[in-house]
Design a protein around this motif. Structure first.
Motif, mmCIF file in Angstrom:
data_model
loop_
_atom_site.group_PDB
_atom_site.id
_atom_site.type_symbol
_atom_site.label_atom_id
_atom_site.label_comp_id
_atom_site.label_asym_id
_atom_site.label_seq_id
_atom_site.Cartn_x
_atom_site.Cartn_y
_atom_site.Cartn_z
ATOM 1 N N ASP A 156 20.778 -27.933 -17.529
ATOM 2 C CA ASP A 156 19.622 -28.556 -17.086
ATOM 3 C C ASP A 156 19.109 -29.653 -18.079
ATOM 4 O O ASP A 156 19.675 -29.228 -19.832
ATOM 5 C CB ASP A 156 18.256 -27.382 -18.668
ATOM 6 C CG ASP A 156 17.875 -26.165 -17.052
ATOM 7 O OD1 ASP A 156 17.751 -26.570 -15.969
ATOM 8 O OD2 ASP A 156 18.751 -24.931 -17.393
ATOM 9 N N GLY A 170 10.990 -26.213 -18.736
ATOM 10 C CA GLY A 170 11.407 -27.020 -20.294
ATOM 11 C C GLY A 170 11.599 -25.849 -21.429
ATOM 12 O O GLY A 170 12.821 -26.311 -22.073
ATOM 13 N N GLY A 228 13.811 -18.007 -20.116
ATOM 14 C CA GLY A 228 13.281 -16.967 -20.317
ATOM 15 C C GLY A 228 11.630 -16.972 -20.326
ATOM 16 O O GLY A 228 11.227 -16.032 -21.417
ATOM 17 N N ASP A 278 13.480 -21.691 -9.662
ATOM 18 C CA ASP A 278 14.172 -22.049 -10.571
ATOM 19 C C ASP A 278 13.428 -21.676 -12.028
ATOM 20 O O ASP A 278 12.178 -22.266 -11.914
ATOM 21 C CB ASP A 278 14.981 -23.212 -10.928
ATOM 22 C CG ASP A 278 15.216 -24.415 -11.836
ATOM 23 O OD1 ASP A 278 15.396 -22.726 -13.307
ATOM 24 O OD2 ASP A 278 15.295 -25.112 -12.975
ATOM 25 N N GLY A 323 12.439 -17.520 -14.744
ATOM 26 C CA GLY A 323 12.160 -16.547 -14.829
ATOM 27 C C GLY A 323 12.995 -15.573 -13.386
ATOM 28 O O GLY A 323 11.929 -14.227 -12.714
ATOM 29 N N THR A 326 18.728 -16.601 -18.151
ATOM 30 C CA THR A 326 18.366 -15.352 -19.174
ATOM 31 C C THR A 326 19.153 -14.195 -18.971
ATOM 32 O O THR A 326 19.105 -13.728 -19.479
ATOM 33 C CB THR A 326 16.651 -14.772 -19.342
ATOM 34 O OG1 THR A 326 16.333 -16.423 -19.774
ATOM 35 C CG2 THR A 326 16.688 -14.197 -20.608
HETATM 36 C C1 DX5 Z 1 13.704 -24.372 -16.851
HETATM 37 C C2 DX5 Z 1 14.951 -25.060 -16.307
HETATM 38 C C3 DX5 Z 1 15.901 -23.014 -15.666
HETATM 39 C C4 DX5 Z 1 15.947 -22.173 -17.122
HETATM 40 C C5 DX5 Z 1 16.471 -21.025 -16.242
HETATM 41 O O1 DX5 Z 1 12.773 -25.570 -17.409
HETATM 42 O O2 DX5 Z 1 14.684 -25.871 -15.370
HETATM 43 O O3 DX5 Z 1 16.919 -23.959 -15.636
HETATM 44 O O4 DX5 Z 1 16.744 -22.978 -17.830
HETATM 45 O O5 DX5 Z 1 16.326 -20.063 -16.854
HETATM 46 P P1 DX5 Z 1 15.391 -18.073 -17.039
HETATM 47 O O6 DX5 Z 1 16.584 -18.447 -15.861
HETATM 48 O O7 DX5 Z 1 15.801 -17.986 -18.480
HETATM 49 O O8 DX5 Z 1 14.005 -18.635 -16.315
#
Ligand code: DX5
Ligand code: ZN
Length: 235
Positions: A40, A147, A150, A187, A189, A210
């Motif tokens: 990211d 952004g 989690g 991507d 949650g 997460t």
């Molecule tokens: C959010 C990112 C995601 C995020 C996913 O802006 O693009 O890739 O890190 O993380 P989790 O799985 O914790 O939602």
């Protein structure tokens, strides 16, 4: 008993890993059997957070054989494409909201020998990418506002995934590019509860941050996710 192969690819997001021990954090997900590393890149402008850039991706490239899936959450990504291409990324994913000449941007990435993908924020409609399906290897449906790791999964995105799946099928039927396969990535949650829902709607590349990094046993967690998806798909 469920079989081992769910046909789903898991991309581990390193955003919520421990950056002090990045090398061992990556080994952890390699051993857990993920197919990709999701990186990211945030600029504090397109999104309200700043993360990593090409120098770190170069280090990652030297330390893992995993496919590097680079998610650019930056303003005007065209300016910086060459740096990310040279950093060793396998796939470069740009946000449609930041690419007025999306066809040109995607062609540029492909001509550099990389896989090309396009991402849509939750509020961005699918029509933004309808006319570039022949160019992309993957479309990313953001299931949170980008952004931060989690965050909570936005359930309305299930409808959007289903519509995209149908749009890709239509494209395969009505275009001359009949063999074109386009992956659907999600991507934000994604965990053992939401993964079967998005997979049931048609997503086949799941980013998980997460959920994996907070698990005591990532390998076991990922196995359970794949098994649960298979159970849902075979019911
Ligand atoms: C959010 C990112 C995601 C995020 C996913 O802006 O693009 O890739 O890190 O993380 P989790 O799985 O914790 O939602
Ligand atoms: Zn991401």
């Amino acid at each position: 008993m469920v079989s081992e192969n769910s046909g789903i690819k898991i991309a581990a997001s390193i955003l919520n890993s421990n950056f002090i021990n990045l090398a061992s954090e990556i080994k952890k997900v390699e051993k857990a059997g993920v197919e990709m590393l999701h990186i990211d890149v945030m600029d504090g402008n397109f999104v309200p957070n700043i993360t990593i850039g090409p120098p770190i991706i170069e280090c990652l490239r030297k330390n893992t054989r995993l496919f590097l899936d680079v998610h650019l959450m930056i303003k005007k990504p065209d300016r910086l494409l060459d740096s990310f291409i040279e950093s060793g990324a396998d796939l470069i994913n740009v946000h449609a909201e930041e690419c007025p000449h999306l066809d040109r941007t995607l062609n540029y990435i492909k001509q550099a020998g990389k896989k090309a993908a396009v991402a849509l924020n939750p509020s961005t409609p699918l029509c933004f990418i309808e006319n570039v399906l022949g160019l992309v290897d993957m479309v990313l449906i953001m299931t949170v506002n980008p952004g931060f790791g989690g965050q909570k999964f936005i359930h309305d995105m299930v409808y959007k995934i289903r519509k995209l799946k149908a749009m890709i099928e239509d494209y395969r039927i009505y275009s001359s590019n009949v063999k074109k396969c386009v992956d659907i990535q999600v991507d934000g949650g994604i965990n053992i509860d939401t993964a079967p829902i998005v997979a049931g709607a048609g997503a086949n590349v799941l980013v998980m941050g997460t959920a994996i990094y907070e698990s005591d046993d990532p390998a076991e967690y990922i196995k359970k996710v794949r098994d649960k998806i298979l159970m849902v798909k075979t019911i």
